[in-house]
Design a protein around this motif. Structure first.
Motif, PDB file in Angstrom:
ATOM      1  N   VAL A  96      -6.867 -13.325 -15.420  1.00  0.00           N
ATOM      2  CA  VAL A  96      -8.217 -13.243 -14.840  1.00  0.00           C
ATOM      3  C   VAL A  96      -8.206 -12.075 -13.847  1.00  0.00           C
ATOM      4  N   PRO A  97      -8.484 -10.849 -14.312  1.00  0.00           N
ATOM      5  CA  PRO A  97      -8.347  -9.675 -13.440  1.00  0.00           C
ATOM      6  C   PRO A  97      -9.234  -9.699 -12.191  1.00  0.00           C
ATOM      7  N   GLU A  98     -10.388 -10.338 -12.260  1.00  0.00           N
ATOM      8  CA  GLU A  98     -11.259 -10.354 -11.075  1.00  0.00           C
ATOM      9  C   GLU A  98     -10.680 -11.208  -9.944  1.00  0.00           C
ATOM     10  N   ASN A  99      -9.708 -12.074 -10.250  1.00  0.00           N
ATOM     11  CA  ASN A  99      -9.050 -12.882  -9.216  1.00  0.00           C
ATOM     12  C   ASN A  99      -7.653 -12.375  -8.877  1.00  0.00           C
ATOM     13  N   PHE A 100      -7.286 -11.196  -9.383  1.00  0.00           N
ATOM     14  CA  PHE A 100      -5.954 -10.654  -9.126  1.00  0.00           C
ATOM     15  C   PHE A 100      -5.786 -10.398  -7.627  1.00  0.00           C
ATOM     16  N   THR A 101      -4.643 -10.837  -7.086  1.00  0.00           N
ATOM     17  CA  THR A 101      -4.395 -10.754  -5.646  1.00  0.00           C
ATOM     18  C   THR A 101      -3.015 -10.175  -5.388  1.00  0.00           C
ATOM     19  N   VAL A 102      -2.933  -9.297  -4.413  1.00  0.00           N
ATOM     20  CA  VAL A 102      -1.654  -8.765  -3.951  1.00  0.00           C
ATOM     21  C   VAL A 102      -1.312  -9.512  -2.668  1.00  0.00           C
ATOM     22  N   ILE A 103      -0.105 -10.079  -2.620  1.00  0.00           N
ATOM     23  CA  ILE A 103       0.318 -10.855  -1.454  1.00  0.00           C
ATOM     24  C   ILE A 103       1.479 -10.117  -0.787  1.00  0.00           C
ATOM     25  N   VAL A 104       1.353  -9.896   0.508  1.00  0.00           N
ATOM     26  CA  VAL A 104       2.389  -9.203   1.281  1.00  0.00           C
ATOM     27  C   VAL A 104       3.008 -10.210   2.243  1.00  0.00           C
ATOM     28  N   LYS A 105       4.343 -10.285   2.199  1.00  0.00           N
ATOM     29  CA  LYS A 105       5.061 -11.225   3.059  1.00  0.00           C
ATOM     30  C   LYS A 105       6.157 -10.464   3.808  1.00  0.00           C
ATOM     31  N   PRO A 106       5.872 -10.022   5.023  1.00  0.00           N
ATOM     32  CA  PRO A 106       6.921  -9.339   5.791  1.00  0.00           C
ATOM     33  C   PRO A 106       7.900 -10.342   6.404  1.00  0.00           C
ATOM     34  N   THR A 107       9.164 -10.022   6.347  1.00  0.00           N
ATOM     35  CA  THR A 107      10.175 -10.861   7.002  1.00  0.00           C
ATOM     36  C   THR A 107      10.262 -10.458   8.473  1.00  0.00           C
ATOM     37  N   ASP A 108      11.064 -11.187   9.227  1.00  0.00           N
ATOM     38  CA  ASP A 108      11.249 -10.860  10.641  1.00  0.00           C
ATOM     39  C   ASP A 108      11.975  -9.533  10.822  1.00  0.00           C
ATOM     40  N   ASP A 109      12.722  -9.104   9.813  1.00  0.00           N
ATOM     41  CA  ASP A 109      13.485  -7.861   9.899  1.00  0.00           C
ATOM     42  C   ASP A 109      12.695  -6.635   9.460  1.00  0.00           C
ATOM     43  N   ALA A 110      11.500  -6.823   8.906  1.00  0.00           N
ATOM     44  CA  ALA A 110      10.698  -5.697   8.412  1.00  0.00           C
ATOM     45  C   ALA A 110      10.156  -4.892   9.584  1.00  0.00           C
ATOM     46  N   ASN A 111       9.907  -3.604   9.331  1.00  0.00           N
ATOM     47  CA  ASN A 111       9.331  -2.778  10.386  1.00  0.00           C
ATOM     48  C   ASN A 111       7.858  -2.483  10.091  1.00  0.00           C
ATOM     49  N   TYR A 112       7.163  -2.044  11.110  1.00  0.00           N
ATOM     50  CA  TYR A 112       5.716  -1.828  11.021  1.00  0.00           C
ATOM     51  C   TYR A 112       5.362  -0.707  10.055  1.00  0.00           C
ATOM     52  N   LYS A 113       6.180   0.328   9.992  1.00  0.00           N
ATOM     53  CA  LYS A 113       5.911   1.459   9.091  1.00  0.00           C
ATOM     54  C   LYS A 113       5.849   0.999   7.639  1.00  0.00           C
ATOM     55  N   ASN A 114       6.782   0.126   7.248  1.00  0.00           N
ATOM     56  CA  ASN A 114       6.779  -0.380   5.872  1.00  0.00           C
ATOM     57  C   ASN A 114       5.541  -1.214   5.591  1.00  0.00           C
ATOM     58  N   PHE A 115       5.094  -1.966   6.594  1.00  0.00           N
ATOM     59  CA  PHE A 115       3.879  -2.762   6.432  1.00  0.00           C
ATOM     60  C   PHE A 115       2.672  -1.853   6.200  1.00  0.00           C
ATOM     61  N   VAL A 116       2.577  -0.785   6.965  1.00  0.00           N
ATOM     62  CA  VAL A 116       1.474   0.170   6.789  1.00  0.00           C
ATOM     63  C   VAL A 116       1.584   0.860   5.437  1.00  0.00           C
ATOM     64  N   ASP A 117       2.804   1.198   5.027  1.00  0.00           N
ATOM     65  CA  ASP A 117       3.000   1.850   3.724  1.00  0.00           C
ATOM     66  C   ASP A 117       2.551   0.957   2.572  1.00  0.00           C
ATOM     67  N   ILE A 118       2.837  -0.331   2.654  1.00  0.00           N
ATOM     68  CA  ILE A 118       2.427  -1.230   1.574  1.00  0.00           C
ATOM     69  C   ILE A 118       0.906  -1.369   1.550  1.00  0.00           C
TER      70      ILE A 118
END
Length: 171
Positions: A119-141
């Protein structure tokens, strides 16, 4: 402003006129020009991506997203990013794949998952940062999600069953 100083040469035959120009008004003019150009220059405005967060309180009820209709990215330490399309029972160290932020790899993963979505109209991207992730990677995703033009995405904490598989791969 300008002064003319008459000097007589020794011998009295010729008068030499020295002209001295006061440059103080030029300094004022320079500062006026700098101020003028600063006020008339168009400064670039930062590009901002809207991030709608839910209100605190009870979580909104809605349709449960099927694992085939989403792709989940787990942001880890040392600029590592993992992704999967599995549920709690199916996820293992073979399903959790690793990629990186170079090139258009993440956008390609999102578009391939979108093509396979039932169902492409309900397609969702889920981002789950861990405690070790940095902010730059979050912005990049988030930038990669914007590049792939997917408007349905969510940001949440990593689940314990995902963290178990993630720690197996990172150790």
């Amino acid at each position: 402003m300008a002064e003319v100083i008459a000097q007589e040469k020794q011998g009295g035959k010729q008068k030499k006129k020295l002209i001295r120009v006061d440059m103080t008004p030029m300094v004022d003019l320079g500062f006026l020009l700098i101020t003028f150009f600063m006020f008339t220059t168009n400064f670039t405005k930062p590009n901002v991506m809207d991030l709608g967060l839910p209100a605190k309180g009870t979580p909104p009820s809605g349709p449960v997203v099927d694992q085939r209709n989403q792709v989940t990215f787990i942001l880890g330490k040392d600029n590592r990013v993992f992704y999967h399309q599995s549920n709690e029972t199916d996820l293992n160290s073979e399903n959790l794949k690793e990629t990186d932020f170079s090139g258009v790899k993440i956008s390609k993963i999102i578009s391939e998952a979108y093509k396979k979505a039932p169902v492409p109209e309900n397609f969702t991207v889920i981002v789950k940062p861990t405690d070790d992730a940095n902010y730059k990677n979050f912005v990049d995703i988030l930038d990669n999600i914007a590049i792939s033009k997917k408007e349905r995405y969510g940001i949440t904490d990593i689940k314990p069953w995902e963290e178990k598989v993630y720690t197996e791969l990172t150790q």
